[in-house]
Design an enzyme around this catalytic site. Structure first.
Site, PDB file in Angstrom:
ATOM      1  CG  ASP A  99      13.074  -1.109  13.110  1.00 58.07           C
ATOM      2  OD1 ASP A  99      11.999  -0.650  13.540  1.00 58.07           O
ATOM      3  OD2 ASP A  99      13.385  -2.310  13.187  1.00 58.07           O
ATOM      4  CE1 TYR A 103      -1.403  -6.651  10.359  1.00 58.45           C
ATOM      5  CE2 TYR A 103      -3.615  -7.525  10.014  1.00 58.45           C
ATOM      6  CZ  TYR A 103      -2.673  -6.541   9.785  1.00 58.45           C
ATOM      7  OH  TYR A 103      -2.975  -5.454   9.007  1.00 58.45           O
ATOM      8  CB  VAL A 146      -9.897 -22.572  -0.928  1.00 67.25           C
ATOM      9  CG1 VAL A 146     -11.107 -21.980  -0.209  1.00 67.25           C
ATOM     10  CG2 VAL A 146      -9.746 -21.978  -2.327  1.00 67.25           C
ATOM     11  CB  THR A 173      -6.232  -3.728   9.611  1.00 62.37           C
ATOM     12  OG1 THR A 173      -7.092  -4.804   9.277  1.00 62.37           O
ATOM     13  CG2 THR A 173      -5.651  -4.038  10.990  1.00 62.37           C
ATOM     14  CG  ASP A 174     -11.382  -4.825   8.024  1.00 60.76           C
ATOM     15  OD1 ASP A 174     -10.268  -5.382   8.058  1.00 60.76           O
ATOM     16  OD2 ASP A 174     -12.269  -5.146   7.197  1.00 60.76           O
ATOM     17  CD  GLU A 175      -7.127  -8.789   9.022  1.00 59.57           C
ATOM     18  OE1 GLU A 175      -6.671  -9.658   9.772  1.00 59.57           O
ATOM     19  OE2 GLU A 175      -6.827  -8.710   7.813  1.00 59.57           O
ATOM     20  CE  LYS A 220      -1.899  -2.076  11.595  1.00 55.33           C
ATOM     21  NZ  LYS A 220      -0.838  -1.173  11.029  1.00 55.33           N
ATOM     22  CB  ILE A 253      -0.972   0.006   1.199  1.00 55.73           C
ATOM     23  CG1 ILE A 253      -1.800  -1.284   1.215  1.00 55.73           C
ATOM     24  CG2 ILE A 253      -1.908   1.218   1.114  1.00 55.73           C
ATOM     25  CD1 ILE A 253      -2.694  -1.437   2.432  1.00 55.73           C
TER      26      ILE A 253
HETATM   27  P1  NAD Z   1       3.313  -4.855   3.455  1.00 52.35           P
HETATM   28  O1  NAD Z   1       3.654  -6.000   4.335  1.00 52.35           O
HETATM   29  O2  NAD Z   1       3.185  -5.049   1.994  1.00 52.35           O
HETATM   30  O3  NAD Z   1       4.412  -3.690   3.657  1.00 52.35           O
HETATM   31  C1  NAD Z   1       4.928  -3.358   4.911  1.00 52.35           C
HETATM   32  C2  NAD Z   1       6.147  -2.487   4.694  1.00 52.35           C
HETATM   33  O4  NAD Z   1       6.630  -2.088   5.990  1.00 52.35           O
HETATM   34  C3  NAD Z   1       7.299  -3.205   3.996  1.00 52.35           C
HETATM   35  O5  NAD Z   1       7.871  -2.368   3.011  1.00 52.35           O
HETATM   36  C4  NAD Z   1       8.299  -3.481   5.113  1.00 52.35           C
HETATM   37  O6  NAD Z   1       9.642  -3.536   4.665  1.00 52.35           O
HETATM   38  C5  NAD Z   1       8.046  -2.307   6.027  1.00 52.35           C
HETATM   39  N1  NAD Z   1       8.406  -2.562   7.428  1.00 52.35           N
HETATM   40  C6  NAD Z   1       8.093  -3.656   8.170  1.00 52.35           C
HETATM   41  N2  NAD Z   1       8.601  -3.539   9.401  1.00 52.35           N
HETATM   42  C7  NAD Z   1       9.229  -2.331   9.453  1.00 52.35           C
HETATM   43  C8  NAD Z   1       9.919  -1.620  10.456  1.00 52.35           C
HETATM   44  N3  NAD Z   1      10.102  -2.144  11.689  1.00 52.35           N
HETATM   45  N4  NAD Z   1      10.429  -0.405  10.180  1.00 52.35           N
HETATM   46  C9  NAD Z   1      10.276   0.118   8.938  1.00 52.35           C
HETATM   47  N5  NAD Z   1       9.651  -0.506   7.937  1.00 52.35           N
HETATM   48  C10 NAD Z   1       9.115  -1.718   8.189  1.00 52.35           C
HETATM   49  O7  NAD Z   1       1.988  -4.230   4.082  1.00 52.35           O
HETATM   50  P2  NAD Z   1       0.776  -3.484   3.351  1.00 52.35           P
HETATM   51  O8  NAD Z   1      -0.201  -4.500   2.890  1.00 52.35           O
HETATM   52  O9  NAD Z   1       1.321  -2.486   2.393  1.00 52.35           O
HETATM   53  O10 NAD Z   1       0.113  -2.738   4.595  1.00 52.35           O
HETATM   54  C11 NAD Z   1       0.544  -1.433   4.971  1.00 52.35           C
HETATM   55  C12 NAD Z   1      -0.209  -0.997   6.215  1.00 52.35           C
HETATM   56  O11 NAD Z   1      -1.611  -1.018   5.950  1.00 52.35           O
HETATM   57  C13 NAD Z   1      -0.010  -1.939   7.405  1.00 52.35           C
HETATM   58  O12 NAD Z   1       0.092  -1.150   8.564  1.00 52.35           O
HETATM   59  C14 NAD Z   1      -1.255  -2.796   7.439  1.00 52.35           C
HETATM   60  O13 NAD Z   1      -1.562  -3.198   8.756  1.00 52.35           O
HETATM   61  C15 NAD Z   1      -2.291  -1.812   6.910  1.00 52.35           C
HETATM   62  N6  NAD Z   1      -3.433  -2.420   6.197  1.00 52.35           N
HETATM   63  C16 NAD Z   1      -3.223  -3.338   5.207  1.00 52.35           C
HETATM   64  C17 NAD Z   1      -4.316  -3.869   4.526  1.00 52.35           C
HETATM   65  C18 NAD Z   1      -4.128  -4.862   3.408  1.00 52.35           C
HETATM   66  O14 NAD Z   1      -5.125  -5.415   2.944  1.00 52.35           O
HETATM   67  N7  NAD Z   1      -2.933  -5.092   2.918  1.00 52.35           N
HETATM   68  C19 NAD Z   1      -5.613  -3.459   4.864  1.00 52.35           C
HETATM   69  C20 NAD Z   1      -5.784  -2.514   5.895  1.00 52.35           C
HETATM   70  C21 NAD Z   1      -4.672  -1.983   6.542  1.00 52.35           C
HETATM   71  P1  TYD Z   2      -5.171 -12.713   3.409  1.00 48.87           P
HETATM   72  O1  TYD Z   2      -4.917 -12.222   2.032  1.00 48.87           O
HETATM   73  O2  TYD Z   2      -4.072 -13.392   4.159  1.00 48.87           O
HETATM   74  O3  TYD Z   2      -5.759 -11.472   4.234  1.00 48.87           O
HETATM   75  P2  TYD Z   2      -6.428 -11.433   5.719  1.00 48.87           P
HETATM   76  O4  TYD Z   2      -6.159 -12.698   6.420  1.00 48.87           O
HETATM   77  O5  TYD Z   2      -5.697 -10.283   6.321  1.00 48.87           O
HETATM   78  O6  TYD Z   2      -7.881 -11.179   5.490  1.00 48.87           O
HETATM   79  O7  TYD Z   2      -6.399 -13.710   3.349  1.00 48.87           O
HETATM   80  C1  TYD Z   2      -7.654 -13.296   2.835  1.00 48.87           C
HETATM   81  C2  TYD Z   2      -8.615 -14.438   3.055  1.00 48.87           C
HETATM   82  O8  TYD Z   2      -8.216 -15.524   2.235  1.00 48.87           O
HETATM   83  C3  TYD Z   2      -8.624 -14.959   4.488  1.00 48.87           C
HETATM   84  O9  TYD Z   2      -9.956 -15.329   4.828  1.00 48.87           O
HETATM   85  C4  TYD Z   2      -7.731 -16.187   4.432  1.00 48.87           C
HETATM   86  C5  TYD Z   2      -7.962 -16.701   3.009  1.00 48.87           C
HETATM   87  N1  TYD Z   2      -6.809 -17.393   2.382  1.00 48.87           N
HETATM   88  C6  TYD Z   2      -6.992 -18.648   1.776  1.00 48.87           C
HETATM   89  O10 TYD Z   2      -8.103 -19.193   1.759  1.00 48.87           O
HETATM   90  N2  TYD Z   2      -5.905 -19.238   1.192  1.00 48.87           N
HETATM   91  C7  TYD Z   2      -4.655 -18.661   1.209  1.00 48.87           C
HETATM   92  O11 TYD Z   2      -3.691 -19.278   0.681  1.00 48.87           O
HETATM   93  C8  TYD Z   2      -4.490 -17.375   1.821  1.00 48.87           C
HETATM   94  C9  TYD Z   2      -3.149 -16.706   1.871  1.00 48.87           C
HETATM   95  C10 TYD Z   2      -5.608 -16.768   2.399  1.00 48.87           C
END
Ligand code: NAD
Ligand code: TYD
Length: 359
Positions: A58, A159, A215, A133-135, A163, A12
């Site tokens: 970091d 996780y 799945v 996150t919504d989690e 968060k 993101i």
């Molecule tokens: P990601 O895992 O793709 O990226 C995380 C980034 O943070 C990486 O570039 C990593 O190198 C960096 N990082 C990790 N630990 C670090 C540290 N200690 N210091 C500095 N950098 C560090 O994650 P993402 O999917 O891009 O998510 C970004 C943010 O959005 C997260 O906080 C996540 O909780 C939140 N979020 C993600 C989703 C999703 O669906 N991916 C949804 C809602 C919220």
């Molecule tokens: P994920 O992309 O890990 O996001 P989150 O757990 O944060 O929602 O998983 C999305 C959904 O897909 C979750 O319900 C777990 C499921 N999932 C599978 O069924 N198979 C997989 O291999 C993975 C990675 C996730």
């Protein structure tokens, strides 16, 4: 005046930086530790752009963060940096405590000290935006109303617990120290540059390699998917117009079961990149052991951000998923590059003979 983005080499964060530099003529410093999930290739398009600077560090390194805040005259901090993968948090939670809790704490401390030194417009304009996150809200039953900003926080995985803890810390820094902090709680994102350990890119990648498509459980778990560009736009909105001390839920209004997501990806691939034997990719689907503590349903009520800030998603799931699949088809080298090394070892452990690491 500069924006400090943390975790900007991840999924993101990198999409956010690219979008920011298109929309704003404002400098960005990207502080990222470059864990397995951080990938500078995501930002190769802006290498050499004078408005962009990368620092490998970091978020827990308060001294480094303080140096950047002062030397760059930072106007806003946007914290994307986190350990973000639920399955990894189940297999080894410790790094989640370090980054999501201790790291966020150190980042807050450095920001608070810097904020205290500011005055005038620099002080009144300073913002700390924490991307969450919504989690944190836990799981919904089939007939429960979607999460809103008042929903109790009941995280179920290491996780989401870390968060949630980081959200509480951020809130306390607003209440206690008046740090002008905002929190966004967003649903599952998808789109380009998504690391292929998460459901959507993992399914695309494994389908094209002829591998089984895992799945979890019955595949009837529900997520509310949002295209990453829509999320990035929402964050910009909250940064510019949100009220400090507030949280904003962000969602795509796109509740869909995992199995439906997988079937839609297969249908797109059948059309855009058919298998040589002309069989559908659906034949690769394999039901595997469920994730422990697996949240059954997430859904977001995004009324507040729509009413207060005028934001709503532009992309439908159909249009966003098509764009995403096309991106992965056009960028197979990107996937090749990230599926080596550390990631490779993890994925081998995680999917060895289709059994899970926690068994
Ligand atoms: P990601 O895992 O793709 O990226 C995380 C980034 O943070 C990486 O570039 C990593 O190198 C960096 N990082 C990790 N630990 C670090 C540290 N200690 N210091 C500095 N950098 C560090 O994650 P993402 O999917 O891009 O998510 C970004 C943010 O959005 C997260 O906080 C996540 O909780 C939140 N979020 C993600 C989703 C999703 O669906 N991916 C949804 C809602 C919220
Ligand atoms: P994920 O992309 O890990 O996001 P989150 O757990 O944060 O929602 O998983 C999305 C959904 O897909 C979750 O319900 C777990 C499921 N999932 C599978 O069924 N198979 C997989 O291999 C993975 C990675 C996730």
């Amino acid at each position: 005046m500069t924006i400090l983005v943390t975790g900007g080499a991840g999924f993101i964060g990198s999409n956010f930086i690219l979008q920011w530099l298109i929309n704003k003529n404002q400098r960005i410093v990207n502080l990222d530790k470059l864990t397995y999930a951080g990938n500078l290739e995501n930002l190769s398009a802006i290498e050499g752009d004078p408005r962009y600077k990368f620092v490998r560090a970091d978020i827990g390194d308060a001294e480094m963060v303080s140096d950047i805040l002062r030397s760059e005259n930072v106007k806003s901090v946007i914290n994307f940096a986190a350990e973000s993968h639920v399955d990894r948090s189940i297999a080894s939670p410790e790094q989640f405590i370090q980054t999501n809790l201790v790291g966020t704490f150190n980042l807050l401390e450095a920001s608070r000290t810097f904020f205290d030194e500011l005055d005038g417009e620099a002080k009144s304009g300073f913002r700390f935006l924490h991307v969450s996150t919504d989690e944190i809200f836990g799981t919904l039953g089939p007939n429960d109303p979607p999460f809103d900003e008042e929903t109790p926080i009941r995280p179920n995985s290491p996780y989401s617990a870390t968060k949630a803890g980081s959200d509480h810390l951020v809130r306390s820094y607003f209440e206690t120290y008046k740090l002008p902090a905002l929190i966004t709680n967003c649903s599952n994102n998808y789109g380009p540059r998504h690391f292929p350990e998460k459901l959507i890119p993992l399914i695309i990648h494994r389908a094209l390699k002829g591998e089984q498509l895992p799945v979890y459980g019955d595949g009837k778990q529900i997520r509310d998917w949002l295209y990453v560009d829509d999320h990035c736009e929402a964050i910009r909105n909250v940064l510019e117009h949100g009220t400090p001390g507030q949280t904003y839920n962000i969602g795509g209004n796109n509740e869909i079961t995992n199995l439906d997501v997988v079937n839609k990806i297969c249908a797109l691939l059948d059309d855009l990149s058919p298998r040589e034997d002309r069989q559908s990719y659906v034949s690769q689907v394999s039901f595997v052991t469920d994730r422990p503590g697996h949240d059954r349903r997430y859904a977001i009520n995004a009324t507040k951000i729509r009413h207060e800030l005028g934001w709503s998603p532009k992309e439908t799931f159909e249009s966003g998923l098509r764009k995403t699949v096309l991106w992965y088809l056009a960028n197979s080298q990107w996937t090749e590059n990230v599926t080596s090394g550390e990631y490779r070892q993890w994925i081998d452990r995680q999917y060895a003979s289709e059994r899970k690491a926690w068994q």
